[in-house]
Motif scaffolding. Structure first.
Motif, mmCIF file in Angstrom:
data_model
loop_
_atom_site.group_PDB
_atom_site.id
_atom_site.type_symbol
_atom_site.label_atom_id
_atom_site.label_comp_id
_atom_site.label_asym_id
_atom_site.label_seq_id
_atom_site.Cartn_x
_atom_site.Cartn_y
_atom_site.Cartn_z
ATOM 1 N N VAL A 1 66.995 2.985 58.998
ATOM 2 C CA VAL A 1 66.040 2.272 58.456
ATOM 3 C C VAL A 1 66.247 1.020 59.016
ATOM 4 O O VAL A 1 67.270 0.304 58.455
ATOM 5 N N PHE A 2 65.323 0.054 59.697
ATOM 6 C CA PHE A 2 65.638 -1.177 60.265
ATOM 7 C C PHE A 2 64.366 -2.025 60.009
ATOM 8 O O PHE A 2 63.268 -1.583 59.815
ATOM 9 N N VAL A 3 64.476 -3.533 60.067
ATOM 10 C CA VAL A 3 63.657 -4.423 60.165
ATOM 11 C C VAL A 3 64.062 -5.207 61.376
ATOM 12 O O VAL A 3 65.140 -4.932 62.039
ATOM 13 N N LEU A 4 63.185 -6.078 61.910
ATOM 14 C CA LEU A 4 63.339 -6.772 63.021
ATOM 15 C C LEU A 4 62.974 -8.241 63.003
ATOM 16 O O LEU A 4 61.590 -8.377 62.782
ATOM 17 N N ARG A 5 63.984 -8.932 62.818
ATOM 18 C CA ARG A 5 63.504 -10.446 62.713
ATOM 19 C C ARG A 5 64.837 -11.311 63.159
ATOM 20 O O ARG A 5 64.541 -12.235 64.201
ATOM 21 N N THR A 6 65.978 -10.832 62.976
ATOM 22 C CA THR A 6 67.128 -11.662 63.610
ATOM 23 C C THR A 6 67.538 -11.035 64.763
ATOM 24 O O THR A 6 67.544 -9.868 64.956
ATOM 25 N N ARG A 7 68.966 -12.005 65.104
ATOM 26 C CA ARG A 7 69.653 -11.448 66.305
ATOM 27 C C ARG A 7 70.520 -10.206 65.796
ATOM 28 O O ARG A 7 70.431 -9.296 66.861
ATOM 29 N N GLY B 1 73.198 10.260 53.239
ATOM 30 C CA GLY B 1 72.364 8.922 53.437
ATOM 31 C C GLY B 1 71.647 8.781 54.835
ATOM 32 O O GLY B 1 71.742 7.440 55.104
ATOM 33 N N ARG B 2 71.574 9.713 55.598
ATOM 34 C CA ARG B 2 70.981 9.428 57.047
ATOM 35 C C ARG B 2 69.585 9.894 56.949
ATOM 36 O O ARG B 2 69.207 10.807 56.304
ATOM 37 N N LEU B 3 68.818 8.938 57.519
ATOM 38 C CA LEU B 3 67.269 9.151 57.515
ATOM 39 C C LEU B 3 67.077 10.459 58.291
ATOM 40 O O LEU B 3 67.370 10.605 59.179
ATOM 41 N N VAL C 1 65.094 7.352 63.095
ATOM 42 C CA VAL C 1 64.890 5.825 63.002
ATOM 43 C C VAL C 1 63.459 5.436 62.614
ATOM 44 O O VAL C 1 62.569 6.078 62.884
ATOM 45 N N ALA C 2 63.580 4.642 61.573
ATOM 46 C CA ALA C 2 62.505 3.904 61.214
ATOM 47 C C ALA C 2 62.251 2.527 61.168
ATOM 48 O O ALA C 2 63.494 1.922 60.584
ATOM 49 N N VAL C 3 61.368 1.847 61.633
ATOM 50 C CA VAL C 3 61.448 0.045 61.759
ATOM 51 C C VAL C 3 60.174 0.039 60.599
ATOM 52 O O VAL C 3 58.874 0.230 60.882
ATOM 53 N N ALA C 4 60.173 -0.890 59.836
ATOM 54 C CA ALA C 4 59.472 -1.288 58.880
ATOM 55 C C ALA C 4 59.039 -2.815 59.537
ATOM 56 O O ALA C 4 59.784 -3.779 59.312
ATOM 57 N N ALA C 5 57.671 -2.581 60.093
ATOM 58 C CA ALA C 5 57.160 -3.887 60.634
ATOM 59 C C ALA C 5 56.101 -4.370 59.543
ATOM 60 O O ALA C 5 55.009 -4.153 59.964
ATOM 61 N N LEU C 6 56.282 -4.918 58.459
ATOM 62 C CA LEU C 6 55.345 -4.918 57.440
ATOM 63 C C LEU C 6 55.321 -6.570 57.240
ATOM 64 O O LEU C 6 54.919 -6.977 56.133
ATOM 65 N N GLY C 7 55.377 -7.339 58.347
ATOM 66 C CA GLY C 7 55.088 -8.801 57.867
ATOM 67 C C GLY C 7 56.384 -9.494 57.266
ATOM 68 O O GLY C 7 57.525 -9.037 57.350
ATOM 69 N N GLY C 8 56.209 -10.813 57.164
ATOM 70 C CA GLY C 8 57.112 -11.621 56.798
ATOM 71 C C GLY C 8 57.147 -12.269 55.492
ATOM 72 O O GLY C 8 55.940 -12.129 54.768
#
Length: 540
Positions: A211-217, A305-307, A322-329
């Motif tokens: 499970v991921f988010v995307l904002r930083t390097r 503990g794996r998705l 893999v899941a990417v939570a793209a829910l805003g900031g």
């Protein structure tokens, strides 16, 4: 070497791609991709490309870069903010937030003659880097995440405090408190702390491996490594710009991807349902398993503990690795709690000159805000307060804030630039000028929706308020002028490549109802000189 391209200005003429093809590449008809840190052997080609750019959108780091010199740490007893020229010569300016807005403000201060002490504070341990490439060039496997640094603006001559978050602000003492216990004095302060990714709301599920988010390097590096391992299926939760760009990168890599969006269409929250339907076609044509009007009810993992699976609100389930939570900031304002400034989930309130409001609604003269965290009024949009998470706004507002910080009242400028953004997804360059959500109607004015190559104008009560282009960015400067002149809507000009049969239709902008909650501000005192407001935090 380092470079950055202002893609709000780029119009896709592609001279750079001919002159330095290993650094600049066209994706589709209009979308430019570039390497932010190419090999120094490419410098001559890059410089020729920058010189040939018709809109001068390419910025290249000076040959010598930043020379590494440091000024002594600021000391107590420096010049006070009211000293005028004394501030410009020897004052102490602190910038909290060492990203795009913070770096651009610092460079502007030096360019405008500020020779005093300059300190930049950042919570990440890295030099300022560019975020747009993270969801494109990095996830696409072309550029490593650590090669996205922004160009260094010559001899900045600043003290850097990186990897040390700000934890508090004492306005009376004019001090910023840091996580390591240090305190930094200032005469002027710029708040440019930006936003962070909103995590998946269920902590145990968010902690699952995959499970991921995307904002930083670091976010981008971790997600790229997982995508490079060829997961069986990727789930993207949310089809805003970040989520859609992640899905696009997955399809470019040949990965199966499911996108789950609570709204009626991708990008509908920003562009409305009519244009969102075109964005949906882009995804479907690219093989995305797009599910709109549905939410993710829960994420499930295995014993290790794996998705492994996502349960959806319509009763179906999707097996995913893999899941990417793209829910805003979430705006980074917690360090300002108790400071007396107007800072909350809405951001940091400021006037058009970037001066921050106190909780009482008065403007400060020593504290300014810029970038994603700032909320400011725009006269073209009925003085509504806007908080814009756009690259171009961070640059323009930072320059205004820096100028105003060291200028007399009579020489200060308002931040009146029109909002602009871009997104590259599924081989298409989507660009906007103005505020599409401040509209009730939309009409296609040029090009072909079926070919995904068109311009659409948005209107509100008979005037143009915004325009959006799909692979037609070179026309947006014209529409920008119409918006600034409050030109009538629908447009009455004869444009190039007029569409067949289009008439204004409801833009289908989603409602954004105010969430039911108790007051966040309390007012105390009776006499006018005794009345004060206080913010309430953490109440539900």
């Amino acid at each position: 070497m380092r470079l950055v391209v202002d893609l709000t200005r780029c119009q896709g003429y592609a001279q750079c791609a001919f002159l330095a093809p290993s650094v600049f590449q066209m994706r589709g008809d209009d979308a430019l991709m570039y390497h932010p840190e190419p090999d120094d052997a490419e410098r001559e080609r890059v410089l020729r490309a920058a010189a040939a750019c018709p809109v001068q959108a390419i910025q290249v780091e000076p040959v010598d870069g930043y020379d590494g010199t440091r000024r002594p740490a600021p000391t107590r007893g420096g010049s006070r903010a009211g000293d005028g020229d004394g501030l410009k010569r020897s004052g102490r300016i602190v910038i909290v937030g060492a990203s795009l807005a913070g770096l651009r403000a610092a460079a502007t201060l030096r360019q405008e003659g500020f020779t005093g002490s300059l300190t930049l504070i950042g919570d990440e341990p890295y030099e300022p880097y560019d975020r747009p490439p993270l969801s494109k060039q990095v996830l696409g496997g072309w550029v490593p995440a650590q090669h996205t640094a922004l160009p260094r603006p010559g001899e900045l001559d600043a003290q850097w405090k990186l990897g040390v978050p700000a934890t508090g602000l004492d306005l009376a003492a004019k001090q910023v408190h840091l996580a390591d216990g240090d305190r930094v004095d200032f005469d002027r302060l710029l708040i440019a702390t930006g936003v962070r990714a909103r995590p998946w709301p269920y902590e145990a599920q968010a902690a699952l491996d995959g499970v991921f988010v995307l904002r930083t390097r670091d976010d981008a590096d971790g997600l790229w490594q997982r995508l490079a391992a060829h997961p069986a299926r990727v789930l993207v939760i949310g089809a805003g710009f970040t989520g859609s760009e992640v899905a696009s990168a997955c399809r470019d890599l040949g990965l199966p991807v499911t996108v789950v969006e609570a709204g009626k269409a991708p990008l509908a929250g920003a562009l409305g349902g009519v244009i969102g339907a075109v964005a949906a076609d882009l995804q479907l044509d690219s093989g995305v398993d797009l599910r709109c009007g549905v939410t993710v009810a829960g994420l499930e993992g295995d014993a290790d503990g794996r998705l492994r699976r996502a349960r959806l609100s319509d009763g179906t389930a999707v097996d995913v690795d893999v899941a990417v939570a793209a829910l805003g900031g979430i705006r980074n304002v917690e360090w300002l709690h108790g400071s007396g400034l107007a800072a909350g989930a809405f951001g940091v309130g400021c006037d058009a000159g970037c001066r921050v409001f106190t909780v009482d609604g008065l403007v400060t003269d020593d504290v300014f805000a810029a970038g994603d965290v700032a909320r400011f009024p725009h006269p073209l949009y009925d003085f509504q307060f806007l908080a814009l998470e756009h690259w171009g706004n961070a640059v323009a507002q930072a320059e205004i804030a820096a100028h105003n910080m060291i200028s007399a009242q009579t020489d200060r400028w308002p931040h009146l630039a029109l909002p602009q953004f871009w997104s590259t997804q599924f081989g298409t360059e989507i660009k906007s000028v103005g505020v599409p959500t401040f509209a009730d109607e939309v009409v296609v004015t040029q090009g072909s929706v079926a070919d995904h190559r068109f311009v659409a104008a948005y209107g509100y009560q008979g005037r143009i308020t915004a325009a959006v282009s799909f692979n037609q960015s070179k026309w947006l400067e014209f529409y920008e002028g119409l918006i600034e002149r409050s030109a009538p809507f629908p447009p009455d000009f004869r444009g190039v490549d007029p569409p067949d049969g289009w008439r204004p239709v409801p833009a289908e902008i989603p409602d954004h109802p105010v969430r039911a909650r108790e007051a966040t501000v309390v007012v105390t005192g009776h006499d006018p000189g005794e009345r004060h407001a206080s913010l309430m935090y953490g109440r539900r």
